[in-house]
Design a protein around this motif. Sequence first.
Motif, PDB file in Angstrom:
ATOM      1  N   VAL A   1       7.267   5.124 -12.803  1.00  0.00           N
ATOM      2  CA  VAL A   1       6.103   5.663 -12.109  1.00  0.00           C
ATOM      3  C   VAL A   1       6.502   6.926 -11.360  1.00  0.00           C
ATOM      4  O   VAL A   1       7.655   7.102 -10.978  1.00  0.00           O
ATOM      5  CB  VAL A   1       5.518   4.635 -11.116  1.00  0.00           C
ATOM      6  N   SER A   2       5.559   7.795 -11.157  1.00  0.00           N
ATOM      7  CA  SER A   2       5.833   9.026 -10.425  1.00  0.00           C
ATOM      8  C   SER A   2       4.772   9.236  -9.362  1.00  0.00           C
ATOM      9  O   SER A   2       3.640   8.785  -9.511  1.00  0.00           O
ATOM     10  CB  SER A   2       5.848  10.229 -11.382  1.00  0.00           C
ATOM     11  N   ALA A   3       5.156   9.887  -8.284  1.00  0.00           N
ATOM     12  CA  ALA A   3       4.228  10.111  -7.184  1.00  0.00           C
ATOM     13  C   ALA A   3       3.142  11.095  -7.596  1.00  0.00           C
ATOM     14  O   ALA A   3       3.407  12.093  -8.250  1.00  0.00           O
ATOM     15  CB  ALA A   3       4.980  10.651  -5.964  1.00  0.00           C
ATOM     16  N   VAL A   4       1.898  10.780  -7.211  1.00  0.00           N
ATOM     17  CA  VAL A   4       0.787  11.685  -7.501  1.00  0.00           C
ATOM     18  C   VAL A   4       0.119  12.184  -6.223  1.00  0.00           C
ATOM     19  O   VAL A   4      -0.750  13.039  -6.274  1.00  0.00           O
ATOM     20  CB  VAL A   4      -0.272  11.006  -8.396  1.00  0.00           C
ATOM     21  N   GLY A   5       0.528  11.645  -5.087  1.00  0.00           N
ATOM     22  CA  GLY A   5       0.032  12.171  -3.821  1.00  0.00           C
ATOM     23  C   GLY A   5      -1.379  11.756  -3.462  1.00  0.00           C
ATOM     24  O   GLY A   5      -1.976  12.313  -2.544  1.00  0.00           O
ATOM     25  N   ASN A   6      -1.943  10.774  -4.178  1.00  0.00           N
ATOM     26  CA  ASN A   6      -3.312  10.351  -3.887  1.00  0.00           C
ATOM     27  C   ASN A   6      -3.390   9.130  -2.988  1.00  0.00           C
ATOM     28  O   ASN A   6      -4.473   8.637  -2.700  1.00  0.00           O
ATOM     29  CB  ASN A   6      -4.050  10.039  -5.200  1.00  0.00           C
ATOM     30  N   GLY A   7      -2.256   8.603  -2.603  1.00  0.00           N
ATOM     31  CA  GLY A   7      -2.263   7.398  -1.781  1.00  0.00           C
ATOM     32  C   GLY A   7      -2.635   7.692  -0.350  1.00  0.00           C
ATOM     33  O   GLY A   7      -2.649   8.852   0.092  1.00  0.00           O
ATOM     34  N   PRO A   8      -2.958   6.650   0.411  1.00  0.00           N
ATOM     35  CA  PRO A   8      -3.312   6.852   1.815  1.00  0.00           C
ATOM     36  C   PRO A   8      -2.098   7.269   2.633  1.00  0.00           C
ATOM     37  O   PRO A   8      -1.056   6.630   2.569  1.00  0.00           O
ATOM     38  CB  PRO A   8      -3.822   5.476   2.240  1.00  0.00           C
ATOM     39  N   ASN A   9      -2.217   8.334   3.347  1.00  0.00           N
ATOM     40  CA  ASN A   9      -1.158   8.804   4.237  1.00  0.00           C
ATOM     41  C   ASN A   9      -1.716   8.948   5.645  1.00  0.00           C
ATOM     42  O   ASN A   9      -2.859   9.351   5.831  1.00  0.00           O
ATOM     43  CB  ASN A   9      -0.619  10.161   3.768  1.00  0.00           C
ATOM     44  N   TYR A  10      -0.895   8.633   6.642  1.00  0.00           N
ATOM     45  CA  TYR A  10      -1.342   8.748   8.022  1.00  0.00           C
ATOM     46  C   TYR A  10      -1.493  10.219   8.392  1.00  0.00           C
ATOM     47  O   TYR A  10      -0.572  11.012   8.243  1.00  0.00           O
ATOM     48  CB  TYR A  10      -0.344   8.081   8.964  1.00  0.00           C
ATOM     49  N   ASN A  11      -2.686  10.612   8.852  1.00  0.00           N
ATOM     50  CA  ASN A  11      -2.924  12.014   9.206  1.00  0.00           C
ATOM     51  C   ASN A  11      -3.438  12.173  10.635  1.00  0.00           C
ATOM     52  O   ASN A  11      -3.980  13.211  10.997  1.00  0.00           O
ATOM     53  CB  ASN A  11      -3.932  12.631   8.227  1.00  0.00           C
ATOM     54  N   GLY A  12      -3.252  11.125  11.440  1.00  0.00           N
ATOM     55  CA  GLY A  12      -3.700  11.180  12.826  1.00  0.00           C
ATOM     56  C   GLY A  12      -5.076  10.606  13.034  1.00  0.00           C
ATOM     57  O   GLY A  12      -5.492  10.377  14.173  1.00  0.00           O
ATOM     58  N   ASN A  13      -5.802  10.360  11.959  1.00  0.00           N
ATOM     59  CA  ASN A  13      -7.157   9.830  12.076  1.00  0.00           C
ATOM     60  C   ASN A  13      -7.256   8.355  11.686  1.00  0.00           C
ATOM     61  O   ASN A  13      -8.252   7.703  11.964  1.00  0.00           O
ATOM     62  CB  ASN A  13      -8.112  10.632  11.173  1.00  0.00           C
ATOM     63  N   GLY A  14      -6.241   7.854  11.002  1.00  0.00           N
ATOM     64  CA  GLY A  14      -6.276   6.455  10.576  1.00  0.00           C
ATOM     65  C   GLY A  14      -5.830   5.516  11.680  1.00  0.00           C
ATOM     66  O   GLY A  14      -5.470   5.929  12.784  1.00  0.00           O
ATOM     67  N   GLN A  15      -5.880   4.235  11.371  1.00  0.00           N
ATOM     68  CA  GLN A  15      -5.453   3.218  12.329  1.00  0.00           C
ATOM     69  C   GLN A  15      -4.441   2.298  11.663  1.00  0.00           C
ATOM     70  O   GLN A  15      -4.644   1.855  10.534  1.00  0.00           O
ATOM     71  CB  GLN A  15      -6.648   2.389  12.817  1.00  0.00           C
ATOM     72  N   ILE A  16      -3.358   2.051  12.339  1.00  0.00           N
ATOM     73  CA  ILE A  16      -2.339   1.116  11.877  1.00  0.00           C
ATOM     74  C   ILE A  16      -2.361  -0.059  12.845  1.00  0.00           C
ATOM     75  O   ILE A  16      -1.931   0.052  13.988  1.00  0.00           O
ATOM     76  CB  ILE A  16      -0.941   1.771  11.844  1.00  0.00           C
ATOM     77  N   ASN A  17      -2.898  -1.179  12.396  1.00  0.00           N
ATOM     78  CA  ASN A  17      -3.159  -2.313  13.278  1.00  0.00           C
ATOM     79  C   ASN A  17      -2.269  -3.482  12.888  1.00  0.00           C
ATOM     80  O   ASN A  17      -2.377  -4.014  11.787  1.00  0.00           O
ATOM     81  CB  ASN A  17      -4.636  -2.714  13.171  1.00  0.00           C
ATOM     82  N   THR A  18      -1.380  -3.873  13.790  1.00  0.00           N
ATOM     83  CA  THR A  18      -0.469  -4.979  13.504  1.00  0.00           C
ATOM     84  C   THR A  18      -0.986  -6.316  14.013  1.00  0.00           C
ATOM     85  O   THR A  18      -0.393  -7.353  13.719  1.00  0.00           O
ATOM     86  CB  THR A  18       0.904  -4.715  14.131  1.00  0.00           C
ATOM     87  N   SER A  19      -2.077  -6.324  14.767  1.00  0.00           N
ATOM     88  CA  SER A  19      -2.533  -7.574  15.384  1.00  0.00           C
ATOM     89  C   SER A  19      -3.059  -8.574  14.360  1.00  0.00           C
ATOM     90  O   SER A  19      -3.150  -9.767  14.646  1.00  0.00           O
ATOM     91  CB  SER A  19      -3.618  -7.282  16.422  1.00  0.00           C
ATOM     92  N   ILE A  20      -3.403  -8.103  13.150  1.00  0.00           N
ATOM     93  CA  ILE A  20      -3.925  -9.019  12.134  1.00  0.00           C
ATOM     94  C   ILE A  20      -2.809  -9.685  11.345  1.00  0.00           C
ATOM     95  O   ILE A  20      -3.063 -10.571  10.528  1.00  0.00           O
ATOM     96  CB  ILE A  20      -4.869  -8.290  11.160  1.00  0.00           C
ATOM     97  N   LEU A  21      -1.574  -9.278  11.576  1.00  0.00           N
ATOM     98  CA  LEU A  21      -0.451  -9.830  10.839  1.00  0.00           C
ATOM     99  C   LEU A  21       0.111 -11.065  11.541  1.00  0.00           C
ATOM    100  O   LEU A  21       0.067 -11.180  12.770  1.00  0.00           O
ATOM    101  CB  LEU A  21       0.651  -8.780  10.702  1.00  0.00           C
ATOM    102  N   THR A  22       0.650 -11.971  10.762  1.00  0.00           N
ATOM    103  CA  THR A  22       1.224 -13.206  11.283  1.00  0.00           C
ATOM    104  C   THR A  22       2.484 -12.898  12.086  1.00  0.00           C
ATOM    105  O   THR A  22       3.401 -12.236  11.594  1.00  0.00           O
ATOM    106  CB  THR A  22       1.574 -14.155  10.121  1.00  0.00           C
ATOM    107  N   THR A  23       2.546 -13.367  13.317  1.00  0.00           N
ATOM    108  CA  THR A  23       3.754 -13.197  14.110  1.00  0.00           C
ATOM    109  C   THR A  23       4.812 -14.197  13.666  1.00  0.00           C
ATOM    110  O   THR A  23       4.537 -15.157  12.934  1.00  0.00           O
ATOM    111  CB  THR A  23       3.473 -13.407  15.602  1.00  0.00           C
ATOM    112  N   TYR A  24       6.014 -13.994  14.145  1.00  0.00           N
ATOM    113  CA  TYR A  24       7.096 -14.926  13.809  1.00  0.00           C
ATOM    114  C   TYR A  24       6.760 -16.340  14.276  1.00  0.00           C
ATOM    115  O   TYR A  24       6.891 -17.306  13.510  1.00  0.00           O
ATOM    116  CB  TYR A  24       8.410 -14.463  14.435  1.00  0.00           C
ATOM    117  N   ASP A  25       6.318 -16.479  15.538  1.00  0.00           N
ATOM    118  CA  ASP A  25       6.005 -17.810  16.067  1.00  0.00           C
ATOM    119  C   ASP A  25       4.861 -18.458  15.297  1.00  0.00           C
ATOM    120  O   ASP A  25       4.884 -19.674  15.042  1.00  0.00           O
ATOM    121  CB  ASP A  25       5.656 -17.730  17.551  1.00  0.00           C
ATOM    122  N   GLU A  26       3.868 -17.657  14.915  1.00  0.00           N
ATOM    123  CA  GLU A  26       2.765 -18.190  14.109  1.00  0.00           C
ATOM    124  C   GLU A  26       3.260 -18.651  12.746  1.00  0.00           C
ATOM    125  O   GLU A  26       2.808 -19.684  12.225  1.00  0.00           O
ATOM    126  CB  GLU A  26       1.679 -17.133  13.955  1.00  0.00           C
TER     127      GLU A  26
END
Length: 266
Positions: free
Chosen positions: A29-54
């Motif tokens: 596979v080769s990179a085509v540059g169409n994937g989602p990239n962080y540009n300052g407008n997106g949100q990276i939310n970790t609260s929906i992920l399972t914690t270690y204790d969970e």
Amino acid sequence: MKKLNKWLLTVSLTGALIIGGTILTSPVVSAVGNGPNYNGNGQINTSILTTYDEMVDYLQTQEAKQEQMELEVIGQSMKGRDLYLVKYMSNPENPTILFLTQQHGNEQLTTEGALEFIKHLGTGKTKGVLDNVNVLIVPMLNPDGAMGDVDFELDDYIASGDRHLTRYNAVGEDLNRDHVNKIFPETQALHNNVLRAYDIDYMIDLHHQGAQSERDGELVSGSILYPTTENADPEVVHKSKQLGAVVFDKINPSGWGHLGKYDGGS
């Protein structure tokens, strides 16, 4: 090890858990540059992920519910978190498959998929699977990185939610580069108490990749790779390629995934 590990596979995912190996005939596979990239407008939310204790609570709950499931602590992380192995060992004569997730602490979709897989193994949705194979799962090898509990600064990490996730372990080392020297307790636990303790026929190592690679002009949902390190046993490499070809031929026509071969180094 009691037995030569015959198949060792790496799977990189863009979004969902796909069990895979490698491809014999498909192009890298080769990179085509169409994937989602962080540009300052997106949100990276970790609260929906399972914690270690969970995760630990979930595993203990599933063990209480599932007759065939056994939970084992194989060691501790740098910060003292227990490392878990989920075991379905129904018949010692059957082939044994090991699924390894989250060597890189910021690649958690593999763990989320593994937890769902564990649940399905106990609900009958995978009826018959455990009659034919033994299944081992390490659902989070790098819990310190997954929880952002590390001894280096994470001020430049961008995330909202309850924590940062980092690729590295607590002291800033990449566990996926420690399988030769085995310096760190996480990789020591994997090698000493899993790879050497069980007769493992297949190992599938699950990772992430960005949604920016394509095969045949279409973005891939996952990439797969056989061992490429120069000290890999030729038999392991050959049989990994064979297994990957089988997996590719099963998954790609099904519509569940558009797979490519990862352009990996050593």
